[in-house]
Design a protein around this motif. Structure first.
Motif, short mmCIF file in Angstrom:
data_model
loop_
_atom_site.label_atom_id
_atom_site.label_comp_id
_atom_site.label_asym_id
_atom_site.label_seq_id
_atom_site.Cartn_x
_atom_site.Cartn_y
_atom_site.Cartn_z
N VAL A 105 16.86 -53.19 -4.46
CA VAL A 105 16.56 -53.58 -6.17
C VAL A 105 16.66 -54.94 -6.42
N MET A 106 16.03 -55.69 -6.85
CA MET A 106 16.17 -57.08 -7.44
C MET A 106 15.72 -57.31 -8.52
N ASP A 107 16.40 -57.88 -9.38
CA ASP A 107 15.89 -58.32 -10.93
C ASP A 107 15.68 -57.17 -11.77
N PRO A 108 16.55 -56.19 -11.84
CA PRO A 108 16.21 -55.25 -12.89
C PRO A 108 16.37 -55.62 -14.03
N ALA A 109 15.45 -55.19 -14.95
CA ALA A 109 15.39 -55.34 -16.60
C ALA A 109 15.11 -54.29 -17.53
N THR A 110 15.75 -54.37 -18.47
CA THR A 110 15.39 -53.28 -19.34
C THR A 110 14.74 -53.84 -20.78
N SER A 111 14.07 -53.06 -21.41
CA SER A 111 13.38 -53.67 -22.68
C SER A 111 13.09 -52.36 -23.48
N GLY A 112 12.65 -52.58 -24.91
CA GLY A 112 12.55 -51.53 -25.84
C GLY A 112 13.91 -51.36 -26.44
N GLY A 113 13.59 -50.14 -27.28
CA GLY A 113 14.72 -49.59 -28.00
C GLY A 113 14.96 -50.33 -29.25
N GLU A 114 14.21 -51.34 -29.65
CA GLU A 114 14.37 -52.02 -30.96
C GLU A 114 13.91 -51.11 -32.24
N LEU A 144 11.99 -52.53 -12.35
CA LEU A 144 12.59 -52.86 -11.08
C LEU A 144 11.61 -53.84 -10.19
N LYS A 145 12.15 -54.63 -9.51
CA LYS A 145 11.50 -55.57 -8.52
C LYS A 145 12.19 -55.07 -7.28
N LEU A 146 11.44 -54.52 -6.35
CA LEU A 146 12.02 -54.12 -4.93
C LEU A 146 11.55 -54.98 -4.07
N ALA A 147 12.38 -55.30 -3.15
CA ALA A 147 12.19 -55.87 -1.80
C ALA A 147 11.16 -55.31 -1.14
N MET A 200 8.92 -61.10 -0.73
CA MET A 200 7.88 -60.27 -1.44
C MET A 200 8.51 -59.03 -1.98
N GLN A 201 8.15 -58.92 -3.22
CA GLN A 201 8.54 -57.69 -4.19
C GLN A 201 7.61 -56.79 -4.52
N LEU A 202 7.75 -55.65 -4.77
CA LEU A 202 7.04 -54.44 -5.34
C LEU A 202 7.50 -54.37 -6.94
N THR A 203 6.79 -53.98 -7.72
CA THR A 203 6.99 -53.62 -8.99
C THR A 203 7.09 -52.20 -9.41
#
Length: 217
Positions: A105-114, A144-147, A200-203
């Motif tokens: 896992v690379m560069d996880p990010a959360t959003s929402g909940g506002e 998630l960005k996965l290698a 190279m990453q997958l989303t």
């Protein structure tokens, strides 16, 4: 008082489930006690709950206090009979049988909940400032960005979850020993990103189907 880092956290997605186990009784309590004849569940099992109570429906739960025909939904509270009308919570549970780790896992990010608001004016307010009242919260999303690595078993698991269009339990094991459980819809893009001199990453996008629950250990 403490401050912690997520470094070292491990994400896993439910791969297979047991058959649905109908509940014949579900109490208003903290935690609620479910009755299911010879259910076969043991303490620590992770469940997906289907319930007539919207506050409990589609949420993860952990089994505690298991006996031959009863078990507790640890960490939940259905004591409020206004929010959880007596006798209306019946449904079923499914046990998670196997997990697949989502690694690299690379560069996880959360959003929402506002918090969202509705704004309005009364005619007699004239040019006064708008009035405001809270409504609901936006849906939470974990991206998630996965290698890119075709050899990883999570490729097939994520692709199957995406195709099924049904939620899966997601487990986040934190370095301090606690666990967060979510029920999420999986969106998986198997095409790797291409950017010169970058991995190279997958989303993967994980949209919450219901509120998460946390267990201290």
């Amino acid at each position: 008082m403490s401050a912690t880092l997520p470094n070292g956290s491990v994400l896993s997605l439910a791969t297979t489930y047991g058959a649905a186990i109908p509940m014949t009784v579900l109490t208003n309590a903290a935690p609620p006690v479910a009755t299911a004849t010879a259910h076969g569940l043991t303490n620590g099992d992770i469940l997906e709950v289907t319930s007539g109570w919207l506050g409990l429906d589609a949420r993860p739960a952990r089994v505690a206090g298991s006996t031959t025909n009863n078990f507790n939904l640890e960490g939940h509270d259905t004591a409020d009979t206004t929010k959880y009308p007596v006798g209306s919570g019946l449904g079923s549970v499914r046990k998670v049988l196997t997990w697949t780790q989502i690694s690299q896992v690379m560069d996880p990010a959360t959003s929402g909940g506002e918090q969202r608001f509705v704004n309005w004016n009364y005619l007699e307010d004239g040019n006064a400032s708008e009035r405001s009242k809270p409504t609901n919260r936006s849906a939470k999303v974990l991206t998630l960005k996965l290698a890119d690595d075709p050899a990883q078993p999570w490729n097939a698991v994520l692709a199957a979850a995406d195709a099924a269009g049904t939620p899966r339990i997601l487990r986040l094991a934190l370095p301090g020993g606690s666990f967060l459980y979510y029920n999420v819809y999986v969106g998986f893009d198997p095409e790797p990103s291409l950017s010169f001199n970058n991995i190279m990453q997958l989303t993967v996008t994980l949209n919450s189907a219901a509120r998460f629950i946390r267990y201290a250990s």
